[in-house]
Design a protein around this motif. Structure first.
Motif, PDB file in Angstrom:
ATOM      1  N   UNK A 350       0.867  -1.162   0.103  1.00  0.00           N
ATOM      2  CA  UNK A 350       0.101  -0.133   0.146  1.00  0.00           C
ATOM      3  C   UNK A 350       0.675   1.185   0.020  1.00  0.00           C
ATOM      4  N   UNK A 351       1.829   1.358   0.762  1.00  0.00           N
ATOM      5  CA  UNK A 351       2.985   2.336   0.966  1.00  0.00           C
ATOM      6  C   UNK A 351       3.528   2.694  -0.629  1.00  0.00           C
ATOM      7  N   UNK A 352       3.748   1.483  -1.304  1.00  0.00           N
ATOM      8  CA  UNK A 352       4.281   2.014  -2.646  1.00  0.00           C
ATOM      9  C   UNK A 352       3.242   2.761  -3.433  1.00  0.00           C
ATOM     10  N   UNK A 353       2.000   2.465  -3.437  1.00  0.00           N
ATOM     11  CA  UNK A 353       1.235   3.097  -4.192  1.00  0.00           C
ATOM     12  C   UNK A 353       0.619   4.339  -3.776  1.00  0.00           C
ATOM     13  N   UNK A 354       0.216   4.344  -2.493  1.00  0.00           N
ATOM     14  CA  UNK A 354      -0.319   5.564  -1.819  1.00  0.00           C
ATOM     15  C   UNK A 354       1.026   6.532  -1.196  1.00  0.00           C
ATOM     16  N   UNK A 355       1.653   7.178  -1.952  1.00  0.00           N
ATOM     17  CA  UNK A 355       2.607   8.020  -1.490  1.00  0.00           C
ATOM     18  C   UNK A 355       1.938   9.107  -1.344  1.00  0.00           C
ATOM     19  N   UNK A 356       2.325  10.250  -0.948  1.00  0.00           N
ATOM     20  CA  UNK A 356       1.769  11.518  -0.532  1.00  0.00           C
ATOM     21  C   UNK A 356       0.700  11.970  -1.533  1.00  0.00           C
ATOM     22  N   UNK A 357       1.307  12.140  -2.644  1.00  0.00           N
ATOM     23  CA  UNK A 357       0.528  12.602  -3.903  1.00  0.00           C
ATOM     24  C   UNK A 357      -0.846  11.965  -3.988  1.00  0.00           C
ATOM     25  N   UNK A 358      -1.006  10.567  -3.711  1.00  0.00           N
ATOM     26  CA  UNK A 358      -2.118   9.918  -4.054  1.00  0.00           C
ATOM     27  C   UNK A 358      -2.741   9.399  -2.513  1.00  0.00           C
ATOM     28  N   UNK A 359      -2.252  10.050  -1.532  1.00  0.00           N
ATOM     29  CA  UNK A 359      -3.013   9.759  -0.275  1.00  0.00           C
ATOM     30  C   UNK A 359      -4.437  10.091  -0.541  1.00  0.00           C
ATOM     31  N   UNK A 360      -5.053  11.245  -0.909  1.00  0.00           N
ATOM     32  CA  UNK A 360      -6.238  11.342  -0.814  1.00  0.00           C
ATOM     33  C   UNK A 360      -7.191  10.564  -1.609  1.00  0.00           C
ATOM     34  N   UNK A 361      -6.334  10.116  -2.844  1.00  0.00           N
ATOM     35  CA  UNK A 361      -7.230   9.348  -3.729  1.00  0.00           C
ATOM     36  C   UNK A 361      -7.261   8.034  -3.121  1.00  0.00           C
ATOM     37  N   UNK A 362      -6.146   7.499  -2.344  1.00  0.00           N
ATOM     38  CA  UNK A 362      -6.155   6.047  -1.751  1.00  0.00           C
ATOM     39  C   UNK A 362      -7.210   6.026  -0.764  1.00  0.00           C
ATOM     40  N   UNK A 363      -7.420   7.166  -0.029  1.00  0.00           N
ATOM     41  CA  UNK A 363      -8.348   7.228   1.269  1.00  0.00           C
ATOM     42  C   UNK A 363      -9.816   7.131   0.243  1.00  0.00           C
ATOM     43  N   UNK A 364      -9.961   7.754  -0.821  1.00  0.00           N
ATOM     44  CA  UNK A 364     -11.560   7.783  -1.463  1.00  0.00           C
ATOM     45  C   UNK A 364     -11.774   6.450  -1.651  1.00  0.00           C
ATOM     46  N   UNK A 365     -10.948   5.570  -2.071  1.00  0.00           N
ATOM     47  CA  UNK A 365     -11.222   4.075  -2.485  1.00  0.00           C
ATOM     48  C   UNK A 365     -10.926   3.046  -1.407  1.00  0.00           C
ATOM     49  N   UNK A 366     -10.778   3.528  -0.488  1.00  0.00           N
ATOM     50  CA  UNK A 366     -10.553   2.658   0.754  1.00  0.00           C
ATOM     51  C   UNK A 366      -9.060   1.705   0.894  1.00  0.00           C
ATOM     52  N   UNK A 367      -8.228   2.200   0.233  1.00  0.00           N
ATOM     53  CA  UNK A 367      -6.666   1.634   0.497  1.00  0.00           C
ATOM     54  C   UNK A 367      -6.218   2.144   1.493  1.00  0.00           C
ATOM     55  N   UNK A 368      -6.572   3.341   2.107  1.00  0.00           N
ATOM     56  CA  UNK A 368      -5.913   4.039   3.288  1.00  0.00           C
ATOM     57  C   UNK A 368      -7.369   4.548   4.300  1.00  0.00           C
ATOM     58  N   UNK A 369      -7.118   4.518   5.458  1.00  0.00           N
ATOM     59  CA  UNK A 369      -8.132   5.253   6.142  1.00  0.00           C
ATOM     60  C   UNK A 369      -7.729   6.832   6.612  1.00  0.00           C
TER      61      UNK A 369
END
Length: 369
Positions: A350-369
């Motif tokens: 998850x950390x590979x995908x959800x870097x700072x630039x993509x954090x908000x988008x990751x939260x939106x699709x449930x990869x991050x809380x």
């Protein structure tokens, strides 16, 4: 037993390693025949560096697996042609001169390399076509189910477009290199799904699979069709999808059309997270690479039962028929199943995908809380 003619359109069936018995046929290096022991050399010829998979996955996985299968006595002699067919021919000649025991060949140009395959045959060096089916007297072939890849891409576009799609919608096809037989299979598979439902307004075969060539092709399509008139782009792989998106953004397209890809490259997965790219095709490179290593070692060591269990399919090239093969199935990757595919398979964290630039988008699709 499945038979597929690579040179023509063929029916595609779902395939699994378990179904072909390959998962139970790995054997161990301790039962190597007297023909060749563990002190062996596998020649590995990969085609290019534009696609990050070859350096990141294929080579290191094959190297590690050969070592594991041979009690760390076997080695891999590796060369990458960087999309130059002439360079690859020279690399293969050097491997023949060095008397490697077996060659895994991912051809830049499947037709042009046929003479070198024959030279290897004359030197009693088995050649296993890896990922792309080469012409000439190859001993076996392993790849993904390429027509299924195209079918998955085509079906995904139709699902994205929904029930409102009609023949007036403008679809652009950015296909792979004309020297790669896989590209034709992807294209045929996609057209089997798209052809009856939509009109392909522009179609390009992209030299060397290069993103910059895909970008130029897409720019031409935009100029001829209009920047706001394209509803979907079939891109045969992720690298070219990146080029397509660059061309669209350069044309100031703000509402991007649905765009396909293939290979589940990290950049593409991140584009899927943000919605810039609709889907990719996830292919288990570890499965393909590890099985290729098993096939190579089994062939050299004379483990015929194991080799046969790994090659229960049959394919045909323009020069040879009924080639032993294994075809590995694939999965459509969208934002809805990132966790169930590349994350669960430890392809990426998850950390590979959800870097700072993509954090908000990751939260939106449930990869991050």
């Amino acid at each position: 037993m499945r038979r597929i003619a690579i040179a023509v359109v063929a029916p595609t069936l779902s395939f699994s390693l378990a179904a072909c018995g390959a998962l139970g046929g790995s054997g161990s290096s301790s039962d190597a025949s007297p023909t060749k022991g563990n002190d062996l050399t596998v020649g590995l010829l990969l085609p290019e560096t534009a696609n990050t998979r070859y350096e990141k996955f294929d080579y290191p996985i094959i190297k590690e697996k050969v070592a594991a299968l041979t009690r760390h006595q076997g080695k891999v002699e590796y060369a990458n042609a960087d999309a130059d067919a002439g360079r690859q021919a020279g690399q293969m000649q050097r491997m023949i001169d060095n008397k490697v025991d077996v060659i895994l060949l991912d051809a830049v140009d499947s037709h042009a390399i046929a003479d070198m395959v024959q030279k290897a045959k004359d030197a009693a060096i088995p050649v296993i076509a890896y990922d792309r089916l080469s012409e000439g007297p190859i001993d076996a072939y392993i790849s993904f189910d390429n027509e299924l890849v195209g079918e998955v891409q085509g079906r995904s576009l139709l699902e994205a477009l929904g029930s409102g799609v009609d023949k007036t919608d403008k679809i652009v096809m950015i296909n792979g290199s004309p020297t790669d037989p896989n590209a034709k299979q992807f294209k045929d598979g996609a057209l089997s799904q798209l052809g009856p439902k939509v009109t392909i307004s522009k179609s390009y075969d992209t030299k060397d699979w290069k993103p910059e060539n895909a970008e130029a092709n897409m720019a031409q399509a935009i100029a001829e069709l209009g920047k706001d008139n394209i509803v979907a782009v079939y891109s045969a792989n992720d690298g070219m999808a990146g080029g397509v998106i660059k061309a669209l953004k350069a044309a100031e397209v703000t509402d991007l059309p649905f765009i396909t890809g293939q290979d589940a490259e990290l950049d593409a997965v991140q584009r899927i997270v943000t919605g810039e790219q609709y889907m990719s095709v996830y292919k288990s490179y570890p499965t393909e690479a590890e099985t290729a290593a098993q096939m190579a070692v089994a062939k050299v060591q004379g483990k015929d039962i194991q080799f046969d269990s790994l090659t229960r399919d049959r394919v045909s090239s323009p020069t040879h028929k009924n080639i032993p093969a294994q075809l590995v199935s694939v999965v459509a990757l969208t934002k809805n199943n990132i966790k169930d595919t590349v994350i669960d398979d430890v392809f990426y964290k998850v950390a590979d995908i959800c870097t700072a630039k993509y954090r908000e988008a990751c939260v939106a699709i449930g990869l991050l809380k």
